[in-house]
Each structure stands twice: as structure tokens, then as C-alpha cells.
Write an enzyme that holds these catalytic residues in place. Structure first.
Site, PDB file in Angstrom:
ATOM      1  N   PHE A 254      -2.019 -22.274 -89.813  1.00 19.45           N
ATOM      2  CA  PHE A 254      -3.440 -22.100 -90.113  1.00 19.45           C
ATOM      3  C   PHE A 254      -4.071 -23.471 -90.310  1.00 19.45           C
ATOM      4  O   PHE A 254      -5.012 -23.621 -91.074  1.00 19.45           O
ATOM      5  CB  PHE A 254      -3.626 -21.279 -91.402  1.00 19.45           C
ATOM      6  CG  PHE A 254      -3.160 -19.855 -91.312  1.00 19.45           C
ATOM      7  CD1 PHE A 254      -3.274 -19.137 -90.134  1.00 19.45           C
ATOM      8  CD2 PHE A 254      -2.611 -19.211 -92.415  1.00 19.45           C
ATOM      9  CE1 PHE A 254      -2.846 -17.816 -90.053  1.00 19.45           C
ATOM     10  CE2 PHE A 254      -2.190 -17.904 -92.352  1.00 19.45           C
ATOM     11  CZ  PHE A 254      -2.301 -17.196 -91.165  1.00 19.45           C
TER      12      PHE A 254
ATOM     13  N   CYS B 189      -4.119 -26.550 -87.685  1.00 17.44           N
ATOM     14  CA  CYS B 189      -4.562 -27.566 -86.713  1.00 17.44           C
ATOM     15  C   CYS B 189      -6.088 -27.628 -86.672  1.00 17.44           C
ATOM     16  O   CYS B 189      -6.753 -26.611 -86.521  1.00 17.44           O
ATOM     17  CB  CYS B 189      -3.995 -27.262 -85.336  1.00 17.44           C
ATOM     18  SG  CYS B 189      -2.298 -27.827 -85.209  1.00 17.44           S
TER      19      CYS B 189
ATOM     20  N   CYS C 222      -3.113 -68.481-106.831  1.00 21.86           N
ATOM     21  CA  CYS C 222      -3.907 -68.214-105.627  1.00 21.86           C
ATOM     22  C   CYS C 222      -5.320 -67.769-105.965  1.00 21.86           C
ATOM     23  O   CYS C 222      -6.178 -67.700-105.086  1.00 21.86           O
ATOM     24  CB  CYS C 222      -3.216 -67.162-104.761  1.00 21.86           C
ATOM     25  SG  CYS C 222      -3.243 -65.510-105.487  1.00 21.86           S
TER      26      CYS C 222
ATOM     27  N   CYS D  29      -9.774 -57.058-121.736  1.00 23.48           N
ATOM     28  CA  CYS D  29      -9.127 -56.376-120.600  1.00 23.48           C
ATOM     29  C   CYS D  29      -9.108 -54.870-120.865  1.00 23.48           C
ATOM     30  O   CYS D  29      -8.674 -54.433-121.922  1.00 23.48           O
ATOM     31  CB  CYS D  29      -7.705 -56.910-120.422  1.00 23.48           C
ATOM     32  SG  CYS D  29      -6.763 -56.024-119.170  1.00 23.48           S
TER      33      CYS D  29
HETATM   34  C1  LIG Z   1       0.857 -35.170 -82.008  1.00 22.79           C
HETATM   35  C2  LIG Z   1       0.967 -34.151 -83.094  1.00 22.79           C
HETATM   36  C3  LIG Z   1       1.035 -32.808 -82.774  1.00 22.79           C
HETATM   37  C4  LIG Z   1       1.134 -31.849 -83.791  1.00 22.79           C
HETATM   38  N1  LIG Z   1       1.263 -30.537 -83.445  1.00 22.79           N
HETATM   39  C5  LIG Z   1       1.389 -29.608 -84.422  1.00 22.79           C
HETATM   40  C6  LIG Z   1       1.616 -28.257 -84.094  1.00 22.79           C
HETATM   41  O1  LIG Z   1       1.739 -27.871 -82.934  1.00 22.79           O
HETATM   42  N2  LIG Z   1       1.725 -27.379 -85.125  1.00 22.79           N
HETATM   43  C7  LIG Z   1       1.620 -27.740 -86.426  1.00 22.79           C
HETATM   44  O2  LIG Z   1       1.739 -26.896 -87.313  1.00 22.79           O
HETATM   45  N3  LIG Z   1       1.433 -29.032 -86.753  1.00 22.79           N
HETATM   46  C8  LIG Z   1       1.317 -29.966 -85.795  1.00 22.79           C
HETATM   47  N4  LIG Z   1       1.164 -31.282 -86.143  1.00 22.79           N
HETATM   48  C9  LIG Z   1       1.081 -31.661 -87.574  1.00 22.79           C
HETATM   49  C10 LIG Z   1       2.442 -32.033 -88.147  1.00 22.79           C
HETATM   50  O3  LIG Z   1       3.345 -30.957 -88.126  1.00 22.79           O
HETATM   51  C11 LIG Z   1       2.303 -32.506 -89.621  1.00 22.79           C
HETATM   52  O4  LIG Z   1       1.763 -31.460 -90.392  1.00 22.79           O
HETATM   53  C12 LIG Z   1       1.397 -33.727 -89.759  1.00 22.79           C
HETATM   54  O5  LIG Z   1       1.595 -34.610 -88.687  1.00 22.79           O
HETATM   55  C13 LIG Z   1       1.632 -34.460 -91.093  1.00 22.79           C
HETATM   56  O6  LIG Z   1       2.937 -34.995 -91.174  1.00 22.79           O
HETATM   57  P1  LIG Z   1       3.265 -36.564 -90.874  1.00 22.79           P
HETATM   58  O7  LIG Z   1       2.346 -37.376 -91.712  1.00 22.79           O
HETATM   59  O8  LIG Z   1       4.721 -36.700 -91.201  1.00 22.79           O
HETATM   60  O9  LIG Z   1       2.981 -36.770 -89.416  1.00 22.79           O
HETATM   61  C14 LIG Z   1       1.110 -32.256 -85.139  1.00 22.79           C
HETATM   62  C15 LIG Z   1       1.043 -33.614 -85.457  1.00 22.79           C
HETATM   63  C16 LIG Z   1       0.983 -34.560 -84.442  1.00 22.79           C
HETATM   64  C17 LIG Z   1       0.940 -36.013 -84.799  1.00 22.79           C
END
Ligand SMILES: Cc1cc2nc3c(=O)[nH]c(=O)nc-3n(C[C@H](O)[C@H](O)[C@H](O)COP(=O)(O)O)c2cc1C
Length: 425
Positions: free
Chosen positions: A133, A135, A345, A380
Site C-alpha cells: 500500500f 508505492c 578551526c 550555554c
Molecule cells: C528501484 C526501487 C523499486 C522498488 N520497488 C518496490 C516494489 O515493487 N514494491 C515495494 O513494496 N517496494 C518497492 N521499493 C521500496 C523498497 O522496498 C523500500 O521500501 C525502500 O526502498 C526503502 O528501503 P531502503 O532505504 O533500504 O531502500 C522499491 C525501491 C526502489 C529503490
């Protein structure tokens, strides 16, 4: 040696390090190689109706010589057919029965759609389901991802539909693109989720090219907002995990995600209430093998502290995280500059003089005549800024002062004032 095994709402894995749903978990080939490297679990790249991805889709924020301080993407869910993914999930689980293999799912907010996909993925032997829920781009415009995840009632209802069909534990992955993360975490718990995972990515635009004026990244001269992750988002993620962990209405296990790059980051998430962690950007930057150091580092840390099981660490710092109104207003620290290590510095002087409380001054050593920096402790306020900007480790200490009075928080103070005025009335 410490026991690293975890059990997240019934999903077991040999260590708390899972790959997050993202490019590193796109195929069986990748997940199997990750498991060979030692990852305890993996959340498969989100399954749903396959989509078409754009070419040019990632960007990074490089900060002060640090590559990938933050990472931005406009990638959507899997672009591979569902049956291909299901076949590879089945094969991977057969090869690595002791690892946690979780399917991430995203479909339209319709009951029959959720039932249909849940049955299909459970048939190939996954250990659990993660509902995406979160992206923030592309799928949200189609009513899925964070468009669902920003509405507590939709989170609750869809979780419930999944639970009607699911036989394996259900993890709800939350979007950080919301004012109060506990609203959707509570909604997931009300929908009978077995666990929550957080955070997904944060709405972002990585940059604008100064010559072409194109966004970074751009697709044929146009850009749209992406999702931010990597080291830069860790403090945001850690706070959201802690807010959920300390909220009695959430009370389900947490899988911590967001900017985790090494075992120390992972320990912070565990201390703040996560049962296990998931990693994406750090793996995209450095490869699967970082897990070896993560396992060694965590094991050594637990052994050095005499802690037998990693599960004994979970939530240990949560009672120390509270509302601002409960902090002791009579507690005081002041800065002390160590003249032995100070390199003169002037960074602390400038910071204090221009932007803080003007309490650092130059003094002169009577014998040698050498000038040195000194804190006027009585002025401070203990803001920490000088220690933060100081480039030399240990040159400025924040020293605890005798309390100015009995511990007294803002809430206690207000309660005492109210009591007094009642008496006076
Ligand atoms: C290129 C990319 C693609 C991702 N695709 C998904 C996805 O398909 N489904 C999902 O739940 N999260 C997706 N994420 C989010 C990651 O699972 C994760 O929640 C997010 O990157 C935070 O973790 P990090 O800081 O370790 O990268 C994606 C992240 C990246 C960078």
C-alpha cells in the site's frame, strides 16, 4: 554465539536481514544468489498485473563526496508475467526451505482481485504476504499503492479481504506519505494484519539539470515524482517505526525498512521495536555480500553485550521514546571544548556566534600566551550545535550538569499549575 533467528508473526528466518521488495528481488536467479550470500529472507518484487516500466528510472543524490546519500526511483511493480514469477518463487522456496520468502502484492482495491492473487501465490509455497500500500508513483494514479495506503478505511478493508483468503501471515507495508503513520498502522491492525512493514519510499524529485532544465531522471524530457529511499530517509523511517512501536493500538510486530545500510542501522531499528529489517538501497549500491558483515557485526554486538538472542533486543529503546511534554525541563548539558584535541578551526565559534547562543569565546593561556576557544558555560543552553559541526571527534563534549531542580516535565508543570489554581479558586 548469539542466536540470530527471528519469528515475525509466524514467519521464521535464520537472521533478521531480509531483502525488501525491489529490483534485488526481481527474479529467482537474484533471490537464490542472495540466499547463498546469507540473507535470511526476501520479499519478492511486487506482483500484480504486470506493467510497462519507463527507461531511465533511477536517480541518486550524491552529497559531499558520498555516493547515494539518497536514492530516487520511478519504477513500478514487476514487469514480468505472474506465472513466470510464481514458477521461480516455487523453485526458490524448494531450494531454500529455511529462508523467509514473502510475496509482495498489489492489486486494485476489489475483494475478488485480492482473493484471486492470494490463492495463486500461496499455492506456490510462500511463507507470507506483504500488501504493498506504499508505492507513491504510477500505481497510485491507478488507485493502488499509496493511493490506497493513505486512506485508513481502505487499508483496513483491503487487509480484511486478504485475511479472508489468506492462510499465511499478512504483513501490511505502509506508505510514509501521510501525516500520521499510526493512523494507517492502526487501520492495518483493525483489518487483522499479522504485522506491518515500514517505510516504503517518500515522494521526491531528485533534482533539475541546470543546463537542460530537465528533471532528474527524465523520460524524453519529462519527469514525474518518484520515491526516495537510502541513508537519507533513515531518521524518518526510524521515527515512524518507533511511533508505531510505542502505540498500544498498533500492537502487532514490525518489519523495519528505510535507509538501513549496516548492522548498526539494523540494531537501531530492532531497539526501536522492529522484529526484523528489510534492505533495498544499500544492496543496490554494494551488492548482496553486505549481509556477511551485517551478520558478523550483529553477532559480535550481541555477544559483547551478553545478549543471547536477537529477539531480546527488540523494543528495548521504545520506553525511552516519549512525547516532548514528558521530557525533564530541569535536565542540563553544556558544551566543553577539549583544548588538547581542538584544531582551532573556529567552526564551533561561528555556529554558536551566528546561529545559536553566542557563548563560545577566545581566551588566552596566561603562561604560553596561546589563544584557545572556551565555552561560557553559564550561557550555554546545551543545544549540541557546536559538537555537531566540530570536525574532530571528541574535541567537544556535552557534559551533564547538576540538575537545576527536581525532574519536572512540561506536562507535570502544567498539572502542578492547574492544581495550584484549583486550590486558589
Ligand atoms: C528501484 C526501487 C523499486 C522498488 N520497488 C518496490 C516494489 O515493487 N514494491 C515495494 O513494496 N517496494 C518497492 N521499493 C521500496 C523498497 O522496498 C523500500 O521500501 C525502500 O526502498 C526503502 O528501503 P531502503 O532505504 O533500504 O531502500 C522499491 C525501491 C526502489 C529503490
Amino acid at each position: 554465539m548469539a542466536d540470530l533467528r527471528i519469528n515475525l508473526a509466524g514467519i521464521k528466518s535464520p537472521n533478521p536481514f531480509w531483502l525488501a521488495s525491489a529490483p534485488p528481488t526481481n527474479t529467482g536467479y537474484q533471490v537464490q544468489r542472495a540466499f547463498e550470500s546469507g540473507w535470511g529472507g526476501a520479499v519478492w518484487k511486487t506482483l500484480g498485473d504486470p506493467i510497462i516500466n519507463t527507461s531511465s528510472r533511477f536517480a541518486a543524490v550524491h552529497f559531499n563526496g558520498h555516493r547515494v546519500a539518497g536514492f530516487n526511483n520511478i519504477e513500478l511493480i514487476t514487469d514480468r508475467p505472474l506465472d513466470v514469477n510464481l514458477k521461480e518463487i516455487y523453485e526458490t522456496k524448494k531450494l531454500f526451505p529455511d529462508r523467509a520468502l514473502v510475496a509482495s502484492l498489489m492489486v486494485e482495491p476489489k475483494r475478488e482481485k485480492w482473493h484471486e492473487i492470494v490463492k495463486k501465490v500461496e499455492a506456490v509455497g510462500v511463507d507470507g504476504l506483504e500488501l504493498n500500500f506504499g508505492c507513491p508513483h504510477g500505481m497510485a494514479e491507478r488507485g493502488m499503492g499509496s493511493a490506497s495506503g493513505q486512506q485508513p478505511d481502505l487499508v483496513e478493508r483491503q487487509t480484511y479481504w486478504v485475511k479472508e483468503a489468506a492462510r499465511t501471515p499478512v504483513i501490511v507495508k505502509l506508505t510514509p506519505n501521510i501525516t500520521d503513520i499510526t493512523a494507517t498502522a492502526i487501520a492495518a491492525a483493525r483489518g487483522c494484519a499479522d504485522a506491518i512493514s515500514l517505510i516504503n519510499t517518500i515522494n521526491s524529485l531528485a533534482g533539475v539539470d541546470l543546463d537542460s532544465w530537465n528533471t532528474i531522471p527524465h523520460v524524453a524530457g519529462k519527469g514525474s515524482h518518484g520515491g526516495y529511499c537510502g541513508p537519507a530517509v533513515k531518521p524518518i523511517a526510524l521515527n515512524m517505526v518507533a511511533e508505531c512501536a510505542r502505540n498500544a493500538k498498533v500492537s502487532i510486530p514490525i518489519s523495519g525498512i528505510g535507509g538501513i545500510s549496516d548492522w548498526k542501522d539494523a540494531v537501531e531499528f530492532l531497539l526501536m521495536g522492529a522484529t526484523g529489517v528489510q534492505v533495498c538501497t544499500a544492496v543496490m549500491h554494494h551488492g548482496f555480500r553486505i549481509v556477511e558483515e551485517m551478520i558478523d557485526g550483529l553477532t559480535n554486538y550481541l555477544d559483547s553485550k551478553g545478549i543471547e538472542r536477537v529477539s531480546d533486543l527488540v523494543g528495548r529503546a521504545v520506553p525511552r521514546y516519549t512525547d516532548w511534554g514528558n521530557l525533564d525541563l530541569n535536565y542540563a548539558v553544556t558544551a566543553r571544548i577539549n583544548t588538547e584535541t581542538c584544531i582551532n578551526c573556529n567552526k564551533c565559534y561561528i555556529a554558536c556566534e551566528d546561529t545559536a547562543h553566542q557563548c563560545i569565546e577566545r581566551a588566552q593561556d596566561e603562561e604560553s600566551g596561546a589563544s584557545y576557544l572556551k565555552v561560557r558555560e553559564e550561557d550555554c543552553v546545551g543545544c549540541n550545535l557546536c559538537a555537531i559541526v566540530c570536525p574532530v571527534e571528541g574535541a567537544i563534549d556535552m557534559v551533564e550538569q547538576p540538575a537545576a531542580g527536581v525532574p519536572m516535565s512540561w506536562n507535570e508543570r502544567q498539572a502542578a499549575i492547574a492544581k495550584l489554581s484549583m486550590k486558589g479558586a
